[in-house]
Design an enzyme around this catalytic site. Structure first.
Site, PDB file in Angstrom:
ATOM      1  N   HIS A 179      19.706  47.136  48.447  1.00  0.00           N
ATOM      2  CA  HIS A 179      20.778  47.809  49.125  1.00  0.00           C
ATOM      3  C   HIS A 179      20.341  48.907  49.807  1.00  0.00           C
ATOM      4  CE1 HIS A 179      22.826  45.382  46.033  1.00  0.00           C
ATOM      5  NE2 HIS A 179      23.768  44.997  47.185  1.00  0.00           N
ATOM      6  N   ASP A 252      21.139  36.884  51.420  1.00  0.00           N
ATOM      7  CA  ASP A 252      21.801  38.043  50.906  1.00  0.00           C
ATOM      8  C   ASP A 252      22.416  38.797  52.010  1.00  0.00           C
ATOM      9  OD1 ASP A 252      23.208  39.382  48.757  1.00  0.00           O
ATOM     10  OD2 ASP A 252      21.196  39.811  47.742  1.00  0.00           O
TER      11      ASP A 252
END
Length: 499
Positions: A179, A252
């Site tokens: 992230h 993702d």
């Protein structure tokens, strides 16, 4: 509406009240563009059911509606059944419990119109400092993880819900949160093939419907150093051709730092992910811009029209395959009761002797997750589970639960101090384990109570392997995760041991 828009799966985040009013403009934009599905984050069951019915009715194509439900449908949706993390269930060594957990998750999801679950995690538990896995994994042995993942997937898909094996080709060796930045796995090719890839081979043979690519670089598998999501070498050559996977492949979240570090923009990342072999793209923030980038790339022949058509057909196939929402095999009260029993089974003493408590306790909450800055973090990742269910469950059972700064009165010496330590691997958190500030707060709370001659119990809502980092010698009870279901299970555990 264009065909490339069908490859986008935008996120829809519920309001704090469990409804979706603030998301209405974004939903309308997505439907007008003709997206192929949605990823839901939060919401009350009835609101979710109404939303998914509306989405399917207004869409020109059947939709895939997905959610993260690794810990049961209750992980996302209020009123649904929460379950222990996969690591906790795997630790029971009870294959039927794992299958039943998958069935229950799928049944509850489908009755809400959610036909795609982003699980199970097929990564291996190889790195204790991994900042994104923690209790989400099924273990470290490749063969056993593959066997457990297959059982979960077969039970889920037998209920008409699309399962998703993640994160190909394996996230178990990473120490960087994708992230935030791009993780690099430097392990040699032979080792990766023998270990990390083994569970994915098993689930492919078992017919897993979808798979999620990792935002991780594997130089020994692709010398370019590209993250798997953008790597044609990994997705087309290795996964599609060598491993013979022909299911749906999802990238993702496009907003994650690992991809932005390489691609620079969501539009560029989307084009490169589709070109590499992904079929659908999860959670773009700039939906219109990403859709336009895909259209331009297709018009300019940067994207191969045949390649795009393959993805369009795969998405449609699995959206049509997923069972429509109805009350067939609707979960009943006994299913929810079984879920609570499963949560009770995984609670255990991780350090020291089994404690017993009296009729009152003083509760100190140490929340490691609250230390994470939320600047730039998506709403879908920044909202923490409530820390109130533990105290609420104890009070409902008649236990006097006092705040740490309350006047304990004359009975202070017999009132146990319970320290609830919350802290899990979370998106954007960037680390595993507890921050020094959290451990210092635990130590101070325990030392203060001990100095007053009072009993101390630590409740740990994370992986039991972290017990060795908790200061002092107070008994530690492991609850595995801070979800409502596990807080309530720990409360029941304490109530069963009232002296």
């Amino acid at each position: 509406m264009s065909e490339t828009a069908r490859l986008l799966i935008p996120a829809v985040v519920a309001d704090p009240n469990g409804r979706f009013e603030s998301a209405r403009p974004a939903i309308a934009e997505a439907l007008a563009l003709g997206v192929g599905g949605f990823a839901l984050y939060g919401g009350e069951q009835d609101a979710v059911r109404a939303l998914t019915r509306e989405l399917q009715q207004k869409s020109r194509v059947p939709l895939l509606v997905g959610a993260d439900m690794e810990r049961g449908a209750g992980q996302q949706f209020g009123g649904a059944t929460g379950l222990p993390p996969l690591a906790a269930i795997a630790a029971l060594d009870d294959m039927e419990a794992l299958r039943r957990a998958a069935r229950l998750t799928a049944r509850e999801a489908r009755t809400m119109g959610v036909n795609w679950t982003f699980g199970p995690v097929c990564d291996l538990d190889l790195e204790p400092d991994n900042p994104v896995l923690g209790t989400r994994v099924l273990g470290s042995d490749p063969e056993r993880v593959g066997r457990l993942a297959v059982a979960w997937i077969e039970a889920c898909q037998a209920e008409g819900v699309v399962a998703c094996a993640k994160h190909f080709p394996g996230h178990g060796r990473t120490t960087v949160d994708p992230h935030r930045a791009l993780p690099v796995v430097s392990t040699d090719r032979d080792t990766l093939h023998a270990t990390d890839l083994a569970p994915f081979r098993a689930v492919i043979q078992a017919g897993v419907a979808s798979m999620m690519a990792a935002h991780v670089s594997y130089p020994s598998l692709d010398p370019s150093g590209l993250p798997a999501t953008l790597s044609r070498e990994l997705l087309t050559w290795l996964l599609r051709q060598q491993m013979r996977y022909d299911g749906l492949l999802v990238a993702d979240g496009l907003q994650m730092g690992a991809v932005m570090q390489v691609a620079g923009s969501e539009g560029d990342a989307a084009v490169r992910a589709i070109s590499a072999g992904c079929d659908v793209l999860l959670a773009p923030r700039d939906l219109a811009g990403t859709a336009a980038a895909l259209e331009r790339a297709l018009a300019d022949r940067v994207l191969d029209p045949v390649r795009v058509q393959q993805s369009v057909r795969r998405r449609l196939k699995w959206a049509q395959w997923a069972a429509p929402p109805n009350d067939w095999r609707r979960p009943i009260a006994a299913d929810a009761a079984w879920g609570a029993q499963l949560a009770d089974r995984v609670v255990h003493v991780a350090r020291g002797a089994e404690p017993r408590i009296g009729g009152a306790m003083e509760l100190v909450v140490v929340d490691d997750d609250a230390l994470v800055a939320t600047d730039g973090v998506p709403a879908s990742a920044s909202r923490l589970p409530s820390r109130e269910p533990l105290a609420e469950a104890l009070r409902r059972a008649g236990v006097e639960v006092r705040a740490a700064d309350a006047d304990a009165g004359a009975g202070a010496g017999t009132t146990a101090r319970v320290v609830a330590l919350f802290g899990e691997v979370r998106p954007w958190k960037g680390r595993a384990g507890y921050a020094p500030e959290s451990l210092a707060a635990v130590r101070a709370a325990c030392d203060e109570a001990r100095a007053a001659g009072r009993q101390v119990i630590v409740l740990q809502f994370d992986h039991p392997r972290l017990v060795g980092t908790i200061p002092g010698d107070a008994p530690v009870v492991c609850g595995w995760s801070g979800d409502r279901a596990m807080q309530q299970a720990v409360a029941r555990w304490l109530l069963a041991r009232r002296g």
